[in-house]
Design an enzyme around this catalytic site. Sequence first.
Site, PDB file in Angstrom:
ATOM      1  N   ARG A 171     -11.644 -14.357   3.813  1.00  0.00           N
ATOM      2  CA  ARG A 171     -10.808 -15.084   2.849  1.00  0.00           C
ATOM      3  C   ARG A 171     -10.901 -16.595   3.069  1.00  0.00           C
ATOM      4  NH1 ARG A 171      -4.893 -12.582   1.435  1.00  0.00           N
ATOM      5  NH2 ARG A 171      -3.927 -14.346   0.360  1.00  0.00           N
ATOM      6  N   ASP A 221      -5.432 -14.351   5.205  1.00  0.00           N
ATOM      7  CA  ASP A 221      -5.473 -13.082   5.926  1.00  0.00           C
ATOM      8  C   ASP A 221      -6.918 -12.681   6.231  1.00  0.00           C
ATOM      9  OD1 ASP A 221      -2.599 -11.280   5.050  1.00  0.00           O
ATOM     10  OD2 ASP A 221      -3.026 -13.270   4.266  1.00  0.00           O
ATOM     11  N   ASP A 252      -2.424 -18.866   4.780  1.00  0.00           N
ATOM     12  CA  ASP A 252      -2.321 -17.524   4.203  1.00  0.00           C
ATOM     13  C   ASP A 252      -3.708 -16.918   4.001  1.00  0.00           C
ATOM     14  OD1 ASP A 252      -0.900 -15.279   3.315  1.00  0.00           O
ATOM     15  OD2 ASP A 252      -1.078 -15.882   1.225  1.00  0.00           O
ATOM     16  N   TRP A 311      -2.654  -4.591   6.512  1.00  0.00           N
ATOM     17  CA  TRP A 311      -2.415  -3.968   5.215  1.00  0.00           C
ATOM     18  C   TRP A 311      -3.651  -3.455   4.479  1.00  0.00           C
ATOM     19  CZ3 TRP A 311      -4.053  -6.941   0.837  1.00  0.00           C
ATOM     20  CH2 TRP A 311      -4.293  -8.300   1.062  1.00  0.00           C
ATOM     21  N   GLY A 337       3.755  -6.658   4.899  1.00  0.00           N
ATOM     22  CA  GLY A 337       5.049  -7.295   5.127  1.00  0.00           C
ATOM     23  C   GLY A 337       4.967  -8.632   5.826  1.00  0.00           C
ATOM     24  N   GLY A 338       3.766  -9.235   5.844  1.00  0.00           N
ATOM     25  CA  GLY A 338       3.595 -10.505   6.546  1.00  0.00           C
ATOM     26  C   GLY A 338       4.418 -11.642   5.989  1.00  0.00           C
ATOM     27  N   GLU A 339       4.870 -11.529   4.745  1.00  0.00           N
ATOM     28  CA  GLU A 339       5.712 -12.571   4.147  1.00  0.00           C
ATOM     29  C   GLU A 339       7.194 -12.363   4.453  1.00  0.00           C
ATOM     30  OE1 GLU A 339       2.150 -13.340   3.362  1.00  0.00           O
ATOM     31  OE2 GLU A 339       2.777 -11.474   2.389  1.00  0.00           O
TER      32      GLU A 339
END
Length: 573
Positions: free
Chosen positions: A331, A306, A304, A244, A193-195
């Site tokens: 990443r 993560d 972004d 997540w 739900g990070g967005e």
Amino acid sequence: MQKLLSSTCLAATLAIGLAGLAHGADYTPVTDARLTNPEPQNWLMTRGNYQGWSYSPLDQVNSSNVRGLTPVWTFSTGVDSGHESPPIVNNGVMFVSTPYAQVIALDAATGDELWRYKRKLPEGFSALHNTNRGVALYGDRVYLAGLDAVLVALDARTGKVAWETKVEDWKTGYYMTMAPLVVKGKILVGVAGGEFGVRGFVEAFDADSGKSVWKTYSIPAPGEPGSNTWEKPDTWKTGGASTWMTGNYDPTTDTVFWGTGNGSPWFGDQRPGDNLYTSSTLALDGATGKLKGYFQYQQNEDWDWDAMNAPMLVDFQKDGATVNGLLSPQRNGYLYWLQRKSDGGIGFLKAQPYVMQNVFKSVDAKTGRPVIDMDHKPGTGKMAQFCPGLWGGKDWPYESYSPKTGMVYIPSNENHCNKFEGKVEERVPGQWWTGVAVPDFHFSVDPKAPFYGEIKTYDVNTGAPGWRQLYAHSMMWGSLLSTGGNLVFGGGTNDREFRAYDATTGEELWHSRTNSAIIAPPASYEVNGVQYVAVQSGYGVDAAYQETLLSELLGWQADVPQGGVVWVYALSK
């Protein structure tokens, strides 16, 4: 309580360490998934062992005979979209999860369906990613992190619900896609739900009752250690750091290592400060959830990138001594060597890029803190390009470590970038809240690049690069599995192929075309003396979205077939 493994099988299970494998006990045909071998305690996890190696010691299928691998059964899940979970096999029964929170139990030797659980999602529910990355097994139950942020315990024999517990409110943006982790009778889960401007956390639940045992937020509240890194009031409440992906575990220190995601919204100038513990690995006490230590890969996260994958627990050599280590291709495009401290904390040793990266000018040799090139740091009203793009040098797909070769195998992508410009948006709970609209991602690739997807390998002791596999017409979106047979299995490409490589040289030894493209982790298991290799094929989610963008940029196939199928292979007789 009946348990899933016999005592002779338990040690084998913990030693296997591959994505989604349990080395089952002697197989007896089953008709109702009745798993009846009593044992005081056991656990199974999506990467097979607590170290997260994605490695199987099984060697019946090996580099000398893998060309004889043929399909022995397939099973259509009846579900579309991205299948991202490994098959988990125990005592002759295979458990797989699918998008939209289904779990299917199958006879692992024949593919016959034993039972199926379909979670009824709430009216009006939707999730940014509708996938699921696997179940956990403990006692006589199967544990599923429901897409609607509910933890479900199923009876392993029948698939009936034993209990379910609400983890968070999906209406505020929380959802779950990860596989639970079992630690000493507790079921650990994290949230996505990070967005949407959530505040991430890891929570442990009692395996028998479903009651919460502890809950640790990945963003500290005012007065807690690290809270001063959120310099603007109240930004910590909606700061992201979602959790997540599944963690790994060190039983010697009772420490859980768990990764955290990006900051929210995406643009760091809207939440000034280092923003602990975004884009970090957390070291948590398994019994209490207390934070023992952390390592942050990049401060004031803007790209972004993560850090959702927990590092693998790998011991390696440094300066002539053996280090209790953590190894993590991130990443952000860097490969990290970290140290597991005796108190459960995390120390930095070194980092090196494994793809081209233009954001870090350097990484401090003592602390691991990067020096940021501000020309490649986007902001509110400030456009900036960065490479690799938001899907990173690798996204969530699992790397693999082989203790037999001493190498790490990384599914990675290169020659792609993004360009962002942020804006201030009002937060509406449960709605997209990043500061940039999806059409404004400005994804780009080098059209003259000789490749885009690749498998990269490194010696874990020296950091020296090994062999590479390059894909000129595909990104690489598949997890890898290495084996004691000196093989590396993986899909991940848009041509729908499942491949086996020589783990030492990288030579492609075998391939099989499937119904769709593979983004799920492969698994291997043994039943009645026969070694099987299994994988779910089913394209979707971010891999499919990126494929659409690349079709516009490079003329690639725009529509890779979807639809989930479990493929199981064995050597032809």
